[in-house]
Every structure is written in C-alpha cells, then in structure tokens.
Motif scaffolding. Structure first.
Motif, PDB file in Angstrom:
ATOM      1  N   ASP A 144       0.486  -0.937  -0.329  1.00 52.13           N
ATOM      2  CA  ASP A 144       0.028   0.159   0.032  1.00 52.13           C
ATOM      3  C   ASP A 144       0.733   1.128  -0.353  1.00 52.13           C
ATOM      4  OD1 ASP A 144      -1.255  -2.097   1.266  1.00 52.13           O
ATOM      5  OD2 ASP A 144      -3.093  -0.659   1.129  1.00 52.13           O
ATOM      6  N   GLY A 179      -0.712  -9.855  -0.283  1.00 50.34           N
ATOM      7  CA  GLY A 179      -1.984  -9.541  -0.305  1.00 50.34           C
ATOM      8  C   GLY A 179      -2.709 -10.415  -1.271  1.00 50.34           C
ATOM      9  N   TYR A 207     -14.140  -9.969  -0.255  1.00 54.31           N
ATOM     10  CA  TYR A 207     -12.746  -9.202  -0.461  1.00 54.31           C
ATOM     11  C   TYR A 207     -11.774 -10.847  -1.026  1.00 54.31           C
ATOM     12  CZ  TYR A 207      -8.755  -8.848   2.689  1.00 54.31           C
ATOM     13  OH  TYR A 207      -7.452  -8.324   3.245  1.00 54.31           O
ATOM     14  N   TRP A 208     -11.598 -10.473  -2.478  1.00 54.82           N
ATOM     15  CA  TRP A 208     -10.316 -11.180  -3.538  1.00 54.82           C
ATOM     16  C   TRP A 208     -11.241 -12.567  -3.955  1.00 54.82           C
ATOM     17  CZ3 TRP A 208      -6.247  -8.435  -4.925  1.00 54.82           C
ATOM     18  CH2 TRP A 208      -6.424  -7.703  -3.544  1.00 54.82           C
ATOM     19  N   GLU A 264     -11.834   0.445  -1.521  1.00 50.36           N
ATOM     20  CA  GLU A 264     -11.295  -0.350  -0.674  1.00 50.36           C
ATOM     21  C   GLU A 264     -11.145  -1.556  -2.295  1.00 50.36           C
ATOM     22  OE1 GLU A 264     -10.598  -3.088   2.972  1.00 50.36           O
ATOM     23  OE2 GLU A 264      -9.295  -4.244   1.404  1.00 50.36           O
ATOM     24  N   PHE A 289     -10.158   5.488   0.994  1.00 51.19           N
ATOM     25  CA  PHE A 289      -8.577   4.136   0.599  1.00 51.19           C
ATOM     26  C   PHE A 289      -7.514   4.517   0.218  1.00 51.19           C
ATOM     27  CE2 PHE A 289      -6.741  -0.396   1.030  1.00 51.19           C
ATOM     28  CZ  PHE A 289      -7.736   0.170   2.128  1.00 51.19           C
TER      29      PHE A 289
HETATM   30  C1  GLC Z   1      -6.114  -6.334   3.104  1.00 46.55           C
HETATM   31  C2  GLC Z   1      -5.283  -6.942   1.044  1.00 46.55           C
HETATM   32  C3  GLC Z   1      -3.750  -6.366   1.726  1.00 46.55           C
HETATM   33  C4  GLC Z   1      -3.206  -4.629   2.438  1.00 46.55           C
HETATM   34  C5  GLC Z   1      -4.703  -4.392   3.237  1.00 46.55           C
HETATM   35  C6  GLC Z   1      -3.999  -3.051   3.688  1.00 46.55           C
HETATM   36  O1  GLC Z   1      -5.335  -7.015   3.976  1.00 46.55           O
HETATM   37  O2  GLC Z   1      -5.658  -8.291   1.264  1.00 46.55           O
HETATM   38  O3  GLC Z   1      -3.387  -6.805   0.110  1.00 46.55           O
HETATM   39  O4  GLC Z   1      -2.429  -4.618   1.522  1.00 46.55           O
HETATM   40  O5  GLC Z   1      -5.721  -4.881   3.648  1.00 46.55           O
HETATM   41  O6  GLC Z   1      -5.164  -2.421   2.408  1.00 46.55           O
END
Ligand code: GLC
Length: 440
Positions: free
Chosen positions: A43, A176, A364-365, A408, A423
């Motif tokens: 980030d 990530g 999420y993802w 996000e 974000f």
């Molecule tokens: C979540 C994401 C990660 C990111 C973090 C902060 O954990 O999966 O990739 O770095 O959030 O945004």
C-alpha cells in the motif's frame, strides 16, 4: 483528441489528495482509518507515487518510514506497527517478533513476521526518474536501493531455498490477495488455531459478507502461530509446512521490481549487483514457462505441497504482463479473456474469473475489482502495445471511483463500492493516472 469521460477530473484529484492527507499519520499513510491502522508494505509503495504528484518530499518520507521496519536478514515486513491501535487483530503482540530479528542497536518499530508483494523498487524508480530530485540526494536513493536489494535477496533465499527462480508465500497474507479462492485448496490442509478466544476486529467494522469466513481466519491465525513458534526462520520451516504456494502475482511483481532495481543500480555503477540481478531475472523468466497451462491458456498459481497448478483464474494471473513475462500468444490470450469479460458487461479486472464457481462479487479477493491491480495490469498492457484496452480499463476504474467514492474494492458490475472507504491506494492510483495521462 480528448476522450469523453463522465467525471470531473479536477474534483476527483482534489478528493484523492485529501484522502492521502487525511490518512497521513506523520510520515506514513494508513490504508484507511480503523480497519487498517498501521503502515502496510505494498500500500505504502503505491501511496508514495500518489504523494509524488503533489508533494515529492512527503513521498520519500513514506519510503523511509517503511524501511524502518526492515529486518537484519533483509525482510521487509507486511505491516509496520508505528503506533498501537485497539482496532486491528492480529497486532504486534500476536506477531511477537523477537528483538534478534532487527538490526542490532538501531531503534525500530514493531512489525509483522511475513512480507508482501515487492512493488517498492518499481515505485522508487518512478519517483526517482520523474522527481525533481531536490529533496532526495542520489546518495540516499542508492542506499534505499541497497536496502531493497537485500529484501529481494531475502525472497530468493528464504522463499526459494532450492533456487528455482520462483519464490513461494507461506501465508495468504504474504500474497497480498488474502482471501483469493486460489488459496482454498492449500488452506484447507492447514489446521485451525486452538485459540478460541481471539476477537476479529474486521467484521465489526465491515459487513461480514465482504470479508473472509471464520474458518479461513482460524487457519490464517494457525499459520501465524507456527511461523512465530519457529521465530519466522525459514530454515526451520520444513518440507511439510502446510501452506507453500507459488503466487504468480507476487512473482511477477518481483520480476518487474528486479528489472527496475537493476536499471537504478546501473545508474549507480553497481556492476556486480546488476549481474546478480540479471542472473535472477533470467532464472525467473525460464521458470515462468512452467506456470503457463497450454490447455486452459492461463498462467496459474502453483501449490508447492502437491506440485500441481491451481487452476483458478484470478486477477493475479494477468500480472505477468507487468513484468514482460508473457510471450505474444500468451498476451493475446490474456487480452481476449479480458475483452470477453468486458463484452459480458463485467468491469475489469475482477479478482476472480466471473465464470468460476468460487466467484463472489462482493467478497474480498473473490470477485471484486481492485484499482491498484488495474494500475499494474494497465501498465503491462501498454508495455505490450495494447494502449486502447489499457485506456478503457483506466477510464472505467476512474469512473467507478468518481461515481461511488474511494473504496477498497468494487462490485464488478459497478453496483457498489465495498470494504473500507476513503482508501489510500485507491486515491493514489487516481493521482498516478491523473499525473501521467491527463485522462485521455
Ligand atoms: C488487505 C489486503 C492487503 C492490503 C491490506 C491493506 O489485507 O488483502 O493486500 O495490503 O488490506 O490495504
């Protein structure tokens, strides 16, 4: 000719700058308040590029602050806990990193015990080459590059002990892409924590249907516990460690980072380091061919426990574009997959292929669109000459942000902004694009 777009770019940029200012905690940027109250590795690298568009000195500060968490073995942790916060679990006490991990006699903040995708070198190169270089001297940039090289070397040795050219992740958080369905099978073999009393904070801040399930969290925590029991020492981690995955996303980002680092070290006349990087780049290039599945025509992650490819297409599978790792046929296949999703009215790039059984557009993802992944995919597409598709993805993403706010992640049908709001890297991506394209 200037393309039409549905948003006021001046206002969008001003809002983006304000988000970075609002999430500034005195030299580092939290991803968003409360949900992620510390400094996160990838980030921050991306935020630094956002800051650069209006405050170059502040951008370099972000990087200095991140590097304060570096371990003596080179590892750059995924979280740096500069100040305590009651809002996040697991905090520094849970990670419980021993003092011996840090450089002797140097003051440092507490950190987590795993890493994250190493996009930092790429961001530093962009800062260095575009910057006015008034605030940061060449000598300091060289020092930063040396630290990054040590981090990359840590990846090569600690996460690729057999020197195959591909590094593994030992925790979904290290990728990530924490909750990617690509990790479902490997994660299923991980036992659950025996700690029945821990309290997740994320689901008290964000609707639980947008976050990982409890059974996944119990396994995430188990992995933290066994890594911690071994003092995060990769040499103590045996072949039966339950979660060992070759992440195509992280490996692509690392390859790109190696190329960018080499370009900088070249400018500093660091010959032998450049040769070392060249050898690694070649090794990775060759190893990548094994991640391509000619039958499904996709790059895939690989489960090191079974040696099998994990045939779940995710947005990570497009990141070889970012590193020049795809051949012409592979690129055209990736482009036609993206165009096909676009024809079906999906906004690009969904984090999981919409025709996958595991696709969940709000979780999420597992389906939503992430702007920073789009930034990397767009860079890759442009490098391969697909400017038009790259521009379309960029404009779609900016329109989404302008319409729904700086979230996000986003529903791939454009229905909603999801996860944390205000974000930071979403704001940073707007500023990066605003800086370089003038919205054409
Ligand atoms: C979540 C994401 C990660 C990111 C973090 C902060 O954990 O999966 O990739 O770095 O959030 O945004």
């Amino acid at each position: 000719m200037k393309a039409q777009h549905q948003f006021d770019s001046q206002t969008l940029m001003e809002q983006a700058r304000n988000i970075l200012r609002q999430n500034d905690r005195g030299g580092y940027t939290v991803p968003t308040e409360r949900l992620y109250p510390y400094q996160w590795n990838w980030d921050s690298a991306i935020c630094a590029l956002g800051w650069q568009s209006f405050d170059e000195a502040r951008a370099w500060k972000e990087i200095r602050m991140l590097l304060k968490g570096q371990w003596s073995n080179g590892m750059l942790p995924h979280i740096v806990f500069h100040q305590d916060s009651p809002d996040y679990f697991p905090n520094a006490d849970v990670w419980n990193v021993s003092e011996a991990c840090f450089p002797h006699g140097v003051e440092h903040p507490p950190t987590s015990g795993i890493s994250q995708p190493p996009v930092l070198a790429t961001c530093v190169r962009k800062l260095w080459e575009a910057g006015k270089q008034t605030s940061t001297e060449k000598g300091e940039v060289k020092l930063i590059c040396e630290k990054i090289l040590n981090w990359h070397r840590w990846f090569w040795s600690a996460r690729d002990p057999e020197n195959t050219g591909l590094v593994r992740v030992l925790h979904p958080w290290e990728s990530g892409m924490d909750n990617s369905p690509a990790w479902d099978e490997p994660l299923a073999r991980v036992p659950s924590t025996q700690n029945a009393s821990y309290v997740r904070q994320d689901t008290s801040l964000i609707d639980a249907h947008q976050r990982p399930l409890q059974k996944e969290y119990d396994r995430y925590l188990y992995l933290v516990e066994i890594l911690r029991d071994k003092d995060y020492d990769s040499r103590a981690i045996s072949q039966d460690f339950p979660f060992r995955v070759i992440d195509v996303g992280l490996n692509s980002i690392l390859q790109r980072a190696n190329l960018d680092l080499k370009a900088m070290l070249d400018q500093f006349g660091m010959r032998s380091e450049c040769q070392e990087l060249e050898a690694r780049i070649e090794l990775t290039q060759n190893a990548f061919t094994k991640l391509w599945d000619p039958q499904h025509e996709h790059f895939y992650n690989r489960d090191e426990f079974t040696g099998e490819l994990i045939r779940v297409p995710t947005s990570a599978c497009f990141l070889p574009l970012f590193a020049g790792l795809a051949g012409n046929e592979q690129v055209s296949k990736m482009v036609s997959t993206l165009e096909n999703w676009m024809d079906q009215k999906f906004l690009l790039v969904p984090s999981t292929a919409p025709d996958e059984p595991s696709y969940e557009p709000e979780r999420y993802w597992r389906g939503p669109v992430w702007p920073h992944i789009n930034w990397m995919i767009c860079e890759g597409l442009s490098d391969y000459g697909f400017d038009d598709l790259s521009r379309k993805i960029r404009m779609q993403t900016l329109e989404l942000i302008s319409k729904l706010g700086f979230y996000e992640y986003y529903h791939p049908l454009g229905e909603s902004g999801l996860g944390g709001s205000s974000f930071s890297w979403t704001a940073a991506v707007c500023l990066i694009w605003g800086n370089s394209t003038n919205f054409r």
